[in-house]
Structure formats: C-alpha cells, structure tokens
Design a protein around this motif. Structure first.
Motif, short mmCIF file in Angstrom:
data_model
loop_
_atom_site.label_atom_id
_atom_site.label_comp_id
_atom_site.label_asym_id
_atom_site.label_seq_id
_atom_site.Cartn_x
_atom_site.Cartn_y
_atom_site.Cartn_z
N TYR A 8 22.99 61.99 -45.46
CA TYR A 8 22.26 60.40 -45.52
C TYR A 8 23.07 59.46 -44.99
N HIS A 16 17.77 54.73 -51.89
CA HIS A 16 17.42 55.57 -52.72
C HIS A 16 17.82 55.11 -54.21
N ALA A 20 15.31 53.86 -57.22
CA ALA A 20 15.43 54.56 -58.38
C ALA A 20 15.59 53.53 -59.64
N VAL A 23 12.44 51.58 -60.08
CA VAL A 23 11.35 52.51 -60.77
C VAL A 23 11.54 52.57 -62.31
N ARG A 71 12.08 51.61 -45.79
CA ARG A 71 12.72 52.93 -45.71
C ARG A 71 11.71 54.03 -45.00
N ARG A 75 12.93 55.72 -41.73
CA ARG A 75 13.10 57.17 -41.51
C ARG A 75 12.23 57.73 -40.37
N ALA A 80 15.48 61.61 -40.89
CA ALA A 80 15.92 62.27 -42.31
C ALA A 80 17.16 63.33 -41.76
N HIS A 99 9.37 65.32 -52.01
CA HIS A 99 9.75 63.87 -51.49
C HIS A 99 8.55 63.07 -51.11
N TYR A 103 7.01 59.50 -51.80
CA TYR A 103 6.68 58.26 -51.06
C TYR A 103 5.32 57.93 -51.33
N ILE A 138 10.00 62.78 -61.33
CA ILE A 138 11.44 62.35 -61.52
C ILE A 138 12.29 63.26 -62.25
N HIS A 141 12.68 66.33 -60.18
CA HIS A 141 13.38 65.94 -59.02
C HIS A 141 15.08 65.99 -59.27
N ALA A 145 18.02 68.35 -58.08
CA ALA A 145 19.15 68.04 -57.81
C ALA A 145 20.43 68.13 -58.58
N THR A 156 24.03 69.29 -52.54
CA THR A 156 22.96 68.32 -52.25
C THR A 156 23.28 67.00 -52.89
N LEU A 157 23.61 66.98 -54.13
CA LEU A 157 23.65 65.62 -54.84
C LEU A 157 24.71 64.96 -54.17
N ARG A 159 25.47 64.62 -51.09
CA ARG A 159 25.06 64.08 -49.98
C ARG A 159 24.24 62.68 -50.26
C1 HEM Z 1 12.80 56.89 -59.69
C2 HEM Z 1 13.74 57.82 -59.24
C3 HEM Z 1 13.94 58.39 -57.90
C4 HEM Z 1 12.97 58.68 -56.83
C5 HEM Z 1 11.83 57.47 -56.55
C6 HEM Z 1 13.66 59.35 -55.86
C7 HEM Z 1 13.18 59.58 -54.63
C8 HEM Z 1 13.70 60.21 -53.75
C9 HEM Z 1 13.33 60.70 -52.18
C10 HEM Z 1 11.97 59.80 -51.87
C11 HEM Z 1 13.93 61.35 -51.47
C12 HEM Z 1 13.89 61.77 -50.15
C13 HEM Z 1 14.54 61.19 -49.27
C14 HEM Z 1 14.41 61.45 -47.86
O1 HEM Z 1 14.83 62.36 -47.35
O2 HEM Z 1 13.76 60.67 -47.24
C15 HEM Z 1 15.13 61.78 -52.62
C16 HEM Z 1 16.02 62.48 -52.27
C17 HEM Z 1 17.00 62.84 -53.12
N1 HEM Z 1 17.14 62.35 -54.51
FE1 HEM Z 1 16.09 61.04 -55.55
N2 HEM Z 1 14.76 59.76 -56.19
C18 HEM Z 1 14.80 59.48 -57.74
C19 HEM Z 1 15.85 59.76 -58.62
C20 HEM Z 1 17.05 60.65 -58.33
C21 HEM Z 1 17.86 60.98 -59.32
C22 HEM Z 1 18.15 60.59 -60.74
C23 HEM Z 1 18.76 61.92 -58.44
C24 HEM Z 1 20.03 62.74 -59.24
C25 HEM Z 1 20.13 63.27 -60.34
C26 HEM Z 1 18.17 61.95 -57.44
C27 HEM Z 1 18.75 62.82 -56.36
C28 HEM Z 1 18.41 62.72 -55.12
C29 HEM Z 1 19.16 63.61 -54.06
C30 HEM Z 1 20.54 64.49 -54.18
C31 HEM Z 1 18.23 63.50 -52.94
C32 HEM Z 1 18.53 64.34 -51.43
C33 HEM Z 1 17.76 65.56 -51.64
C34 HEM Z 1 18.22 66.26 -50.03
O3 HEM Z 1 19.14 66.21 -49.62
O4 HEM Z 1 17.22 66.95 -49.75
N3 HEM Z 1 17.48 61.23 -57.26
N4 HEM Z 1 14.99 61.13 -53.75
#
Ligand code: HEM
Ligand code: HEM
Length: 165
Positions: A8, A16, A20, A23, A71, A75, A80, A99, A103, A138, A141, A145, A156-157, A159
């Motif tokens: 990313y 992101h 987060a 929210v 976003r 995208r 992505a 994901h 959205y 959440i 997700h 992660a 993954t995390l 990135r």
């Molecule tokens: C309200 C909280 C959150 C929302 C709304 C959210 C939303 C998203 C979305 C929409 C994506 C996809 C991005 C894309 O490819 O366009 C994403 C990816 C990701 N999120 Fe979250 N996220 C949240 C919280 C978190 C938390 C707490 C963590 C870690 C503990 C996290 C870790 C990740 C990671 C590592 C990715 C990348 C996944 C990949 O590479 O395929 N997220 N998130």
C-alpha cells in the motif's frame, strides 16, 4: 480494478488508520447522539458532554463519508495491491469480500445517519443496527490481520504499516 505493486502507498495507509480511529470513536460514543435525539423528542435538556459528543458524532460521521469517497476514487484511479502471495483461494475471496463489505458499511452508515438525523424512524433503527455489523466485521478483520502476520507470517499487517510506494 487495477492491481499494483506488492504494498500500500503512504496515503492508503494513512487513510486506513485515520478512518479506523474515527469509526472506533463513532462506535464508542455514538450513544450520545441517541441521547441528544431522544432528549430533543421529549423536550428534555442534555448534558454539555452529550451535546459535544453528539455534535462530534455528526461531523466525524460526515468526515468518514468524505474520506471513504476519496479512498474509493483513489483506489479506482491508482489501484490496490495484489493479495499477499501463497494463501489458498478461499482466503483471498474472504479478504476481498470483507474489504468490499467494509466499503459498503463505510458508505451506507453515514448516509443512514443523515436520514436518521433529518427524517427519524425507521432510519434511526437501521443506522443503529450497523453498530453490531461493524463490531463483528472489525473483530474478524483484526483477528485475520493478526493471524496472517503472526501465524502465517506473510507480512500482511506490515504492509498496512510500512508504505511500499
Ligand atoms: C474500523 C476499523 C477498520 C476498518 C474500517 C478497516 C478497513 C479496511 C479496508 C477497507 C481494507 C482494504 C483496503 C483496500 O485494499 O482497499 C483494510 C485492509 C487492511 N486492514 Fe483494516 N480496517 C480497520 C481496522 C483494522 C485493524 C484494527 C487492523 C489490524 C489489527 C487492520 C489491518 C488491516 C490490514 C493488515 C489490511 C491489509 C490487508 C491486505 O493487505 O489484504 N485493520 N482495512
Ligand atoms: C461511519 C459513521 C458512523 C457510525 C459508525 C455511527 C455509529 C452510530 C452509533 C454506534 C450510534 C448509537 C446507536 C445506539 O444508540 O445504539 C449512532 C446513533 C446515531 N447516529 Fe451515527 N454513526 C455514523 C455516522 C453518522 C452521521 C454522519 C450522522 C448524521 C449526520 C449520524 C447520526 C446519528 C443519529 C441521528 C443517531 C441516533 C439514532 C437514534 O435516534 O436511535 N451518524 N450512530
């Protein structure tokens, strides 16, 4: 959807984590907005704290809507990253699905919030129902992660923490 590089960009990562955090704020303090709306209906006064948190709920909700529109446009324009290599196909489908659901929720919840604010029922109930949906999504997700990072060890995390472009 175009797929780019292996990670990313800095702006995607910033968006992101800012989204987060916002929210999380909405989920933790959203009930103040319910208190403000209920008090207005019944002609009762509300505390200064609920009033402030209620206003914050309105503006932060609209900020989330604006950020998710930015976003999604970015995208569509700059793509992505490809999914991390090596996982089974069901895992990649689950990631895409969750994901996509994020959205959808990030767009629908503020719009339902506007309808709840200006129209009232039944939109208030539908808007409030998004709270448990967000909490479940959440949790799954974040656990996914952490599972990827520390069990499968596929980075993954990382990135979503260190920009690649
Ligand atoms: C309200 C909280 C959150 C929302 C709304 C959210 C939303 C998203 C979305 C929409 C994506 C996809 C991005 C894309 O490819 O366009 C994403 C990816 C990701 N999120 Fe979250 N996220 C949240 C919280 C978190 C938390 C707490 C963590 C870690 C503990 C996290 C870790 C990740 C990671 C590592 C990715 C990348 C996944 C990949 O590479 O395929 N997220 N998130
Ligand atoms: C992603 C953004 C948003 C999230 C996550 C969110 C979340 C919440 C939550 C958790 C509640 C409390 C529900 C309860 O009492 O159980 C709530 C209530 C409420 N929110 Fe939002 N909200 C968002 C955006 C907005 C926006 C943009 C507006 C208006 C401009 C809004 C207007 C309201 C109203 C009017 C209520 C009270 C509903 C009632 O009377 O029951 N919200 N929201």
């Amino acid at each position: 959807m175009t797929e780019t590089g292996s990670g990313y960009s800095a702006y995607q990562i910033a968006l992101h984590w800012i989204t987060a955090a916002l929210v999380l704020f909405q989920l933790l303090f959203g009930e103040s907005m319910t208190t403000v709306v209920d008090a207005a209906d019944e002609g009762q006064p509300v505390s200064a704290l609920d009033q402030t948190l209620g206003s914050a709920h309105y503006w932060i909700g609209l900020a989330i809507l604006a950020l998710v529109v930015v976003r999604l446009i970015m995208r569509l324009v700059s793509g992505a990253p490809k999914p991390v290599e090596g996982g089974p196909s069901w895992m990649q489908i689950a990631a895409r699905l969750s994901h996509g659901l994020f959205y959808l929720l990030l767009l629908a919840t503020p719009i339902l919030g506007l309808l709840a604010f200006y129209v009232g029922d039944p939109w208030s109930d539908i808007h409030s129902l998004n709270k448990p949906l967000f909490i479940v999504l959440i949790s799954v997700h974040a656990l996914a992660a952490l599972f990827h990072q520390f069990w499968i060890r596929d980075g993954t995390l990382k990135r979503m923490l260190a920009p690649d472009r």
